[in-house]
Scaffold this motif. Structure first.
Motif, mmCIF file in Angstrom:
data_model
loop_
_atom_site.group_PDB
_atom_site.id
_atom_site.type_symbol
_atom_site.label_atom_id
_atom_site.label_comp_id
_atom_site.label_asym_id
_atom_site.label_seq_id
_atom_site.Cartn_x
_atom_site.Cartn_y
_atom_site.Cartn_z
ATOM 1 N N GLY A 36 18.076 16.170 5.373
ATOM 2 C CA GLY A 36 17.748 14.607 5.200
ATOM 3 C C GLY A 36 18.827 14.011 4.473
ATOM 4 N N SER A 40 16.349 11.619 0.112
ATOM 5 C CA SER A 40 15.162 11.680 0.783
ATOM 6 C C SER A 40 14.280 12.520 0.009
ATOM 7 C CB SER A 40 15.571 12.280 2.034
ATOM 8 O OG SER A 40 16.270 13.521 2.010
ATOM 9 N N LYS A 42 14.950 15.989 -0.987
ATOM 10 C CA LYS A 42 15.164 17.536 -0.433
ATOM 11 C C LYS A 42 14.998 18.369 -1.723
ATOM 12 C CE LYS A 42 19.061 16.953 1.205
ATOM 13 N NZ LYS A 42 19.333 15.304 1.226
ATOM 14 N N LEU A 213 12.950 18.036 8.652
ATOM 15 C CA LEU A 213 13.601 16.637 8.401
ATOM 16 C C LEU A 213 12.921 15.750 7.650
ATOM 17 C CD1 LEU A 213 14.822 15.944 12.314
ATOM 18 C CD2 LEU A 213 15.726 17.354 10.427
ATOM 19 N N LEU A 214 13.349 15.196 6.656
ATOM 20 C CA LEU A 214 12.752 14.450 5.568
ATOM 21 C C LEU A 214 13.219 13.063 5.732
ATOM 22 C CD1 LEU A 214 12.497 16.457 1.925
ATOM 23 C CD2 LEU A 214 10.932 16.217 3.941
ATOM 24 N N LYS A 215 12.337 12.065 5.710
ATOM 25 C CA LYS A 215 12.502 10.340 5.605
ATOM 26 C C LYS A 215 12.067 10.004 4.634
ATOM 27 C CE LYS A 215 14.055 6.722 7.486
ATOM 28 N NZ LYS A 215 15.534 6.470 7.904
ATOM 29 N N ARG A 216 12.779 9.380 3.415
ATOM 30 C CA ARG A 216 12.170 9.015 2.260
ATOM 31 C C ARG A 216 10.825 9.632 1.801
ATOM 32 N NH1 ARG A 216 13.119 4.076 5.713
ATOM 33 N NH2 ARG A 216 14.782 2.795 4.936
ATOM 34 N N TYR A 220 9.207 13.895 8.539
ATOM 35 C CA TYR A 220 9.443 13.289 9.668
ATOM 36 C C TYR A 220 9.116 14.270 11.071
ATOM 37 C CZ TYR A 220 11.258 10.174 13.090
ATOM 38 O OH TYR A 220 11.225 9.389 14.444
ATOM 39 N N ASN A 233 16.114 11.376 16.712
ATOM 40 C CA ASN A 233 15.812 12.090 15.263
ATOM 41 C C ASN A 233 17.071 11.831 14.532
ATOM 42 O OD1 ASN A 233 13.138 12.613 15.909
ATOM 43 N ND2 ASN A 233 13.732 14.586 15.889
ATOM 44 N N ILE A 237 16.996 9.739 10.845
ATOM 45 C CA ILE A 237 17.323 10.519 9.460
ATOM 46 C C ILE A 237 18.669 10.157 9.152
ATOM 47 C CG2 ILE A 237 17.336 12.744 8.583
ATOM 48 C CD1 ILE A 237 14.663 11.979 9.671
#
Length: 262
Positions: A36, A40, A42, A213-216, A220, A233, A237
């Motif tokens: 991310g 984000s 992590k 996958l991290l989004k905020r 995600y 993606n 991202i």
């Protein structure tokens, strides 16, 4: 049974939510990498998974038991964490450092290593190629050697699950590959389940079974490198336009330009 599982995990610092409603299961012998953009969540997620941070909501299960209901010693017998920044103890040799990994398996009154402890320490030193450095002070090691020494410390715990936060930071490319190839051998030969937070998308794609996958602070996408690393993606991202390359080590990404809309 999964090695490590999070259910509706939410947490952060000072009542501020950084990671929100994350659920996934790490299977025995699986390597999962968390990707991310900066900020984000992590590293916060890794701290929640490792019991360093208490969740605001949700639960982390380690071998089917809620991790925050277990003592730190109980958790450390199954799970080991290699943080991004390690404190270098002055005057401690590599062997002494790695021996500390046996503490979770010792009763409080036991100071000396028994035969099992010595076997585990030596196995950790051998597997990380650190046996020749056993008698050297940790502060005299190079960056790559120091990272392997702390990995040996984690392995001396004889964990089933290993969490690593940016383990390749500050290492040049050769030592990045050496460290990740070592982890892959341990993953494949010993069935060690691994979660890594990685900055390098291509290294994550090369070595991991699945990518998160991290989004905020939210999950995600979770899936194989092939399903996770799509141009769509990557735009969401990381805010980049990229093309996907098929190489001898699997798919890799080639960033083309920043996405001005992000």
């Amino acid at each position: 049974m999964s090695s490590l599982e999070s259910q509706f995990l939410t947490g952060g610092y000072n009542h501020k939510v950084i990671v929100n409603d994350i659920s996934f299961a790490l299977q025995p012998g699986e390597w999962l990498s968390i990707l991310g953009a900066n900020g984000s969540g992590k590293s916060t997620l890794l701290r929640l998974l490792s019991r360093i941070l208490a969740p605001q909501q949700g639960t982390v299960f380690l071998d089917g038991k809620a991790i925050h209901t277990q003592s730190p010693q109980q958790v450390a017998q199954t799970l080991a964490l290699l943080p991004q920044q390690q404190t270098i103890p002055a005057g401690l040799t590599v062997h002494q450092l790695v021996s500390l990994g046996r503490s979770p398996h010792q009763p409080w009154w036991q100071w000396e290593l028994n035969a099992t402890d010595r076997q585990q320490v030596n196995a950790a030193l051998e597997s990380t190629s650190m046996m020749p450095f056993s008698d050297l002070p940790v502060e005299q090691l190079s960056g790559g050697e120091r990272q392997r020494a702390f990995l040996a410390l984690a392995l001396a715990q004889n964990p089933k699950v290993l969490l690593l936060d940016e383990p390749t930071t500050y290492l040049d490319l050769r030592y990045q590959l050496e460290l990740l190839e070592l982890l892959k051998r341990l993953n494949q030969q010993q069935g060690l389940a691994i979660i890594t937070v990685l900055h390098d998308v291509n290294l994550a794609a090369r070595f991991s079974d699945r990518l998160a996958l991290l989004k905020r602070g939210k999950l995600y996408h979770l899936g194989s490198p092939a399903t996770a690393l799509t141009p769509e993606n990557l735009a969401v991202i990381f805010g980049i336009h990229a093309t996907i390359l098929h190489t001898p080590v699997g798919i890799q990404i080639c960033p083309l330009k920043a996405d001005g809309s992000e």
